[in-house]
Design a protein around this motif. Structure first.
Motif, mmCIF file in Angstrom:
data_model
loop_
_atom_site.group_PDB
_atom_site.id
_atom_site.type_symbol
_atom_site.label_atom_id
_atom_site.label_comp_id
_atom_site.label_asym_id
_atom_site.label_seq_id
_atom_site.Cartn_x
_atom_site.Cartn_y
_atom_site.Cartn_z
ATOM 1 N N ASN A 143 8.701 -11.370 -88.976
ATOM 2 C CA ASN A 143 7.541 -11.794 -89.757
ATOM 3 C C ASN A 143 6.288 -10.983 -89.404
ATOM 4 O O ASN A 143 5.214 -11.525 -89.135
ATOM 5 N N VAL A 144 6.428 -9.651 -89.430
ATOM 6 C CA VAL A 144 5.337 -8.753 -89.041
ATOM 7 C C VAL A 144 4.493 -8.377 -90.254
ATOM 8 O O VAL A 144 5.019 -7.952 -91.284
ATOM 9 N N SER A 145 3.189 -8.550 -90.123
ATOM 10 C CA SER A 145 2.251 -8.110 -91.159
ATOM 11 C C SER A 145 1.272 -7.115 -90.527
ATOM 12 O O SER A 145 0.748 -7.343 -89.432
ATOM 13 N N LEU A 146 1.054 -6.001 -91.222
ATOM 14 C CA LEU A 146 0.219 -4.931 -90.669
ATOM 15 C C LEU A 146 -0.317 -4.079 -91.814
ATOM 16 O O LEU A 146 0.420 -3.734 -92.740
ATOM 17 N N THR A 147 -1.597 -3.750 -91.753
ATOM 18 C CA THR A 147 -2.209 -2.819 -92.711
ATOM 19 C C THR A 147 -2.807 -1.652 -91.954
ATOM 20 O O THR A 147 -3.503 -1.847 -90.946
ATOM 21 N N ILE A 148 -2.516 -0.437 -92.417
ATOM 22 C CA ILE A 148 -3.077 0.776 -91.821
ATOM 23 C C ILE A 148 -3.767 1.554 -92.928
ATOM 24 O O ILE A 148 -3.167 1.849 -93.963
ATOM 25 N N ALA A 155 -3.955 6.806 -75.735
ATOM 26 C CA ALA A 155 -5.396 6.878 -75.499
ATOM 27 C C ALA A 155 -6.118 7.752 -76.524
ATOM 28 O O ALA A 155 -7.334 7.650 -76.683
ATOM 29 N N PHE A 156 -5.376 8.613 -77.236
ATOM 30 C CA PHE A 156 -5.984 9.450 -78.271
ATOM 31 C C PHE A 156 -6.158 8.689 -79.587
ATOM 32 O O PHE A 156 -6.875 9.156 -80.475
ATOM 33 N N ALA A 157 -5.495 7.548 -79.723
ATOM 34 C CA ALA A 157 -5.477 6.822 -80.994
ATOM 35 C C ALA A 157 -6.786 6.065 -81.223
ATOM 36 O O ALA A 157 -7.483 5.676 -80.283
ATOM 37 N N LYS A 158 -7.107 5.860 -82.495
ATOM 38 C CA LYS A 158 -8.259 5.043 -82.852
ATOM 39 C C LYS A 158 -7.921 3.557 -82.752
ATOM 40 O O LYS A 158 -8.814 2.722 -82.616
ATOM 41 N N ARG A 159 -6.641 3.252 -82.841
ATOM 42 C CA ARG A 159 -6.192 1.865 -82.873
ATOM 43 C C ARG A 159 -4.826 1.788 -82.210
ATOM 44 O O ARG A 159 -3.983 2.680 -82.391
ATOM 45 N N VAL A 160 -4.581 0.744 -81.437
ATOM 46 C CA VAL A 160 -3.305 0.583 -80.733
ATOM 47 C C VAL A 160 -2.707 -0.775 -81.095
ATOM 48 O O VAL A 160 -3.332 -1.820 -80.898
ATOM 49 N N VAL A 161 -1.499 -0.735 -81.648
ATOM 50 C CA VAL A 161 -0.752 -1.946 -82.010
ATOM 51 C C VAL A 161 0.404 -2.081 -81.023
ATOM 52 O O VAL A 161 1.185 -1.145 -80.841
ATOM 53 N N THR A 162 0.497 -3.240 -80.373
ATOM 54 C CA THR A 162 1.532 -3.460 -79.365
ATOM 55 C C THR A 162 2.531 -4.499 -79.850
ATOM 56 O O THR A 162 2.152 -5.574 -80.317
ATOM 57 N N LEU A 163 3.808 -4.135 -79.742
ATOM 58 C CA LEU A 163 4.900 -5.026 -80.124
ATOM 59 C C LEU A 163 5.586 -5.585 -78.890
ATOM 60 O O LEU A 163 5.691 -4.915 -77.860
ATOM 61 N N ARG A 164 6.087 -6.796 -79.031
ATOM 62 C CA ARG A 164 6.961 -7.381 -78.002
ATOM 63 C C ARG A 164 7.871 -8.384 -78.687
ATOM 64 O O ARG A 164 7.422 -9.219 -79.456
ATOM 65 N N GLY A 179 9.784 -8.085 -81.143
ATOM 66 C CA GLY A 179 9.760 -8.027 -82.600
ATOM 67 C C GLY A 179 8.508 -8.555 -83.259
ATOM 68 O O GLY A 179 8.459 -8.685 -84.483
ATOM 69 N N GLU A 180 7.479 -8.845 -82.476
ATOM 70 C CA GLU A 180 6.240 -9.366 -83.036
ATOM 71 C C GLU A 180 5.049 -8.581 -82.506
ATOM 72 O O GLU A 180 5.093 -8.024 -81.410
ATOM 73 N N ILE A 181 3.969 -8.542 -83.295
ATOM 74 C CA ILE A 181 2.734 -7.905 -82.848
ATOM 75 C C ILE A 181 2.002 -8.855 -81.908
ATOM 76 O O ILE A 181 1.664 -9.977 -82.289
ATOM 77 N N VAL A 182 1.777 -8.390 -80.679
ATOM 78 C CA VAL A 182 1.101 -9.243 -79.696
ATOM 79 C C VAL A 182 -0.350 -8.815 -79.482
ATOM 80 O O VAL A 182 -1.149 -9.589 -78.934
#
Length: 243
Positions: free
Chosen positions: A36-41, A216-225, A227-230
């Protein structure tokens, strides 16, 4: 060094995941790789997707790269709903909209740098392949290495060839899976500088990585654990690259 290519308008939605779930079945056992992952980039963003082994980041990469489709939920890439597309249509989207960069470079060993870069254009039926391939190699600083075989290039140079191959069809997004995993620290810095420069031209860049130094070079960091975005955080203090 990295002029040219498409320059999508920033702020538009490049990636939209809505309640995406991916289930793999092994006999009677179901493995829920994404839940049930929702994400907009947004277009023009530079995002790192992180997580430990088994977190779902490889599954996420496969879905984002149109190498796999969700079991449930919706995935839109640059406004196109890819969930119901047939294999041929998915292959066309991969070739036209996404440039892939892999940890292992995936170069053909007995083929020159320029011929390796030409390959995506062969599949896409693009004309004037040699000229476009040479231009792409020049853009990544390898204009004097076009005829070299992969075994005549350093690891960092091989990854530059792979990046030239990724950008030669002018994709709207670069998807880099552990792009510095086989490189030393100096080559890692060179490749990350290149990816940041590509992002600065307006391309969306997504890094799949477990390395904090790369994220560290990214503007945004999304972390998964599991199967879900934490976590999903905007980086205020990014690692910068010198001109």
């Amino acid at each position: 060094m990295l002029g040219g290519g498409q320059n999508p308008q920033p702020g538009g939605k490049m990636i939209e995941l809505e309640s995406v779930t991916k289930i793999y079945k092994m006999g009677d056992i179901e493995l829920r790789a994404l839940n049930n992952v929702s994400l907009t980039i947004e277009a023009g963003d530079l995002v790192a997707i992180m997580g430990p082994s088994g977190s779902g980041k490889s599954t996420m990469m496969n879905i984002l790269g149109c190498l796999d489709v969700p079991t449930d939920g919706v995935y839109r890439l640059d406004g196109v709903d890819v969930g119901d597309l047939k294999d041929n249509a998915l292959a066309e989207i991969r070739n036209r909209k996404i440039g892939f960069v892999f940890q292992s470079f995936n170069l053909i060993p007995r083929t020159s740098a320029v011929r390796n870069v030409e390959l995506p254009m062969v599949y896409a039926g693009i004309a004037n392949r040699r000229g476009k391939a040479v231009e792409a190699l020049e853009r990544v600083g390898l204009g004097t290495r076009v005829k070299h075989m992969p075994n005549e290039l350093s690891g960092g140079q091989q990854q530059r060839v792979a990046i030239a191959r990724a950008i030669v069809t002018d994709p709207v997004m670069i998807l880099a899976d552990e792009p510095t995993g086989n490189l030393d620290s100096a080559s890692t810095s060179e490749i990350m500088k290149l990816l940041v420069e590509l992002n600065n031209t307006g391309r969306t860049v997504i890094l799949i990585t477990h390395e904090n130094d790369v994220a560290a070079f990214a503007k945004r960091v999304v972390t998964l654990r599991d199967g879900e975005i934490v976590s999903d955080e905007v980086r205020r203090n990014r690692t910068t690259v010198s001109p």
